[in-house]
Design a protein around this motif. Structure first.
Motif, short mmCIF file in Angstrom:
data_model
loop_
_atom_site.label_atom_id
_atom_site.label_comp_id
_atom_site.label_asym_id
_atom_site.label_seq_id
_atom_site.Cartn_x
_atom_site.Cartn_y
_atom_site.Cartn_z
N HIS A 47 49.87 38.38 35.25
CA HIS A 47 48.67 38.50 36.08
C HIS A 47 48.89 37.80 37.42
N LEU A 51 48.84 39.61 41.12
CA LEU A 51 47.95 39.21 42.21
C LEU A 51 48.73 38.91 43.49
N ASN A 82 41.41 43.38 37.30
CA ASN A 82 42.50 43.51 38.27
C ASN A 82 43.20 44.85 38.10
#
Length: 102
Positions: A47, A51, A82
């Motif tokens: 993650h 990002l 996301n």
């Protein structure tokens, strides 16, 4: 909860966030990639790399790591959001809708 030990994943992710806040995108990407190589199946690491890559407009690559994060932790709302945002950016609505509806 135990505090993170030096060199832990938690500490690594905090360092990546700090680099991003300070405007060091390339260094943040290098650190995130290194951490991901060390922990390739860990959701929070994937993650974080997703990002960083998305922030640098490397959305195609970010999508791969966002998917890996969701695969590792399929019930994590942040990871699902996301991934859904990246799908929407690519206008792949049929992939984004199930994630958004969760």
């Amino acid at each position: 909860m135990l505090s993170p030990v030096p060199g832990s994943v938690t500490e690594g992710i905090a360092g990546i966030r700090r680099l991003l806040r300070e405007g060091h995108g390339m260094e943040a990407e290098a650190a995130a990639r290194k951490l991901q190589q060390q922990h390739p199946a860990q959701g929070d690491v994937n993650h974080a790399l997703a990002l960083v890559l998305a922030r640098q407009d490397k959305d195609g690559e970010a999508l791969l790591f966002a998917k890996a994060a969701v695969k590792a932790e399929p019930r994590n709302a942040d990871y699902l959001v996301n991934l859904g945002r990246l799908y929407l950016k690519y206008e792949v609505v049929e992939e984004a809708l199930p994630l958004i509806e969760k």
